[in-house]
Design an enzyme around this catalytic site. Structure first.
Site, short mmCIF file in Angstrom:
data_model
loop_
_atom_site.label_atom_id
_atom_site.label_comp_id
_atom_site.label_asym_id
_atom_site.label_seq_id
_atom_site.Cartn_x
_atom_site.Cartn_y
_atom_site.Cartn_z
N ARG A 193 39.46 29.54 95.79
CA ARG A 193 39.84 30.10 94.48
C ARG A 193 41.32 30.50 94.51
O ARG A 193 42.05 30.28 93.55
CB ARG A 193 38.94 31.30 94.14
CG ARG A 193 37.49 30.93 93.87
CD ARG A 193 36.71 32.07 93.24
NE ARG A 193 36.47 33.19 94.14
CZ ARG A 193 35.41 33.33 94.95
NH1 ARG A 193 34.47 32.39 94.96
NH2 ARG A 193 35.27 34.39 95.72
N LYS A 237 42.96 42.12 79.06
CA LYS A 237 42.12 41.34 78.15
C LYS A 237 40.69 41.88 78.10
O LYS A 237 40.16 42.32 79.13
CB LYS A 237 42.08 39.87 78.60
CG LYS A 237 41.21 39.00 77.70
CD LYS A 237 41.06 37.58 78.23
CE LYS A 237 39.63 37.28 78.53
NZ LYS A 237 39.39 35.88 78.91
N LYS A 297 43.77 37.48 70.17
CA LYS A 297 43.39 36.18 70.76
C LYS A 297 42.13 35.68 70.07
O LYS A 297 41.01 35.96 70.51
CB LYS A 297 43.17 36.35 72.27
CG LYS A 297 42.64 35.11 72.97
CD LYS A 297 42.82 35.18 74.48
CE LYS A 297 42.14 34.03 75.18
NZ LYS A 297 42.53 33.89 76.58
P1 13P Z 1 39.42 29.04 77.09
O1 13P Z 1 40.79 28.65 76.63
O2 13P Z 1 38.85 28.13 78.16
O3 13P Z 1 38.47 29.28 75.94
O4 13P Z 1 39.58 30.42 77.86
C1 13P Z 1 40.32 31.41 77.29
C2 13P Z 1 39.75 32.72 77.61
O5 13P Z 1 40.43 33.57 78.15
C3 13P Z 1 38.34 32.97 77.26
O6 13P Z 1 38.03 34.32 77.39
#
Ligand code: 13P
Length: 335
Positions: A44, A134, A217
């Protein structure tokens, strides 16, 4: 300009976007299994360090979202991963929710958890170098969903999270993801996404979150993945812009879309159209996981020692996304 607004703008300006590399160990294990690579801590780290030390970091990637395991790891040159990201011109972010669990009262839906003890965890992440965070709320679409309960519970959690993050002087990414799964129309996605985002801002306002110091987002407005409806990139861009114009307050500095299961090219083409048609003051960029990593992961899995080859693939993808974030991408640049 406030400190938080400055961080948000540094991450998103000049066509830069966000690399979402915050897959939980369970999700990363699935991604690695899909390309037949064993998911251990070392693998990872190798894949992620490969991305974080590639050339496009300086030009294209304003911020990287990490998972708890990665923010505590060291790169092969002895730097911590946040130091490596900073050295390459990016800002370190961290996923701080603890995942989506079944929502009591509407068991087919999910509520994102992680508020207990969050204030203390945030302080630790700040000390490790994080300057943004996030939290992802997730919503399904069907005739009855998302329910009012899921819309209000997830908005409440997102807002309480955001208030705590700002208290710790970090920028919260607010991610309400209305999933693509299902055979719904783009119009339905438009309506549900609008309702979800409006509720988030109602709660953010109640919790006194400084909207100039957040990043939204969201998903783009798309027909469901199993819907027969086919719509053009132009229509997707117009619906997405209409939805955001009507549901996001003007103080928000920027919007960084998730890719959500779109292919790399779809996610790039749609972001490009959104920017060509952008008639708002919001920066519109990317915060992609799969749409930045998929090809690089596939290539790397064939020879995990081919670091520079993997970086070339990632650099191309990041460059294409950064062009799309400025409305300057076209399909012939892919070759
Ligand atoms: P994806 O762009 O693969 O949807 O992932 C973004 C993300 O942070 C999802 O929580």
């Amino acid at each position: 300009m406030s400190e938080l607004n400055g961080i948000a703008l540094k991450i998103l300006s000049n066509g830069k976007g966000i690399l979402a590399a915050d897959e939980s160990t369970a999700t990363m294990t699935k991604r690695l299994a899909s390309v037949n690579v064993e998911s251990d801590e070392k693998n990872r780290l190798i894949f992620r360090e490969t991305l974080f030390s590639s050339r496009s970091m300086k030009e294209c990637i304003g911020g990287v979202i990490l998972y708890d395991e990665t923010i505590k790891q060291k790169a092969s040159n002895g730097k911590t991963i946040p130091e490596l990201i900073e050295y390459n011109g990016g800002i370190t972010g961290i996923k701080v929710d603890t995942g989506a669990k079944d929502l009591a009262g509407s068991i087919e839906e999910k509520i994102t958890e992680g508020l207990d003890g969050l204030r203390e965890r945030l302080k630790n992440y700040y000390n490790l170098g994080a300057r943004f965070t996030k939290w992802r709320g997730v919503y399904i679409i069907s005739d009855n969903y998302p329910s009012k309960l899921s819309i209000s519970s997830n908005a409440h959690a997102l807002a309480r999270y955001a208030a705590l993050v700002q208290e710790t002087r970090m920028v919260p990414i607010i991610e309400p993801e209305v999933l693509m799964d299902g055979n719904h129309s783009a119009k339905t996605c438009f309506n549900k996404t609008s309702e979800v985002i409006k509720k988030c801002f109602e709660e953010l306002y109640l919790n006194k979150v400084d909207l100039s110091g957040i990043i939204l987002k969201p998903n783009m407005v798309l027909p469901g993945a199993s819907s027969k409806e086919k719509i053009s990139n132009d229509e997707i861009a117009e619906l997405t812009l209409d939805c955001l114009k009507n549901s996001v307050p003007g103080e928000v500095p920027g919007i960084a879309f998730l890719s959500g299961g779109q292919t790399e090219i779809e996610a790039t083409a749609n972001l490009n159209k959104i920017n060509q048609k952008n008639n708002t003051n919001f920066i519109m960029t990317y915060s992609y996981g799969r749409a930045l990593q998929q090809s690089a992961l596939k290539f790397w899995s064939k020879n995990v020692n081919n670091i520079s080859g993997t970086q070339k693939i990632f650099d191309h993808r990041a460059k294409m996304c950064t062009l799309a974030a400025q409305g300057k991408w076209s399909e012939n640049l892919e070759n």
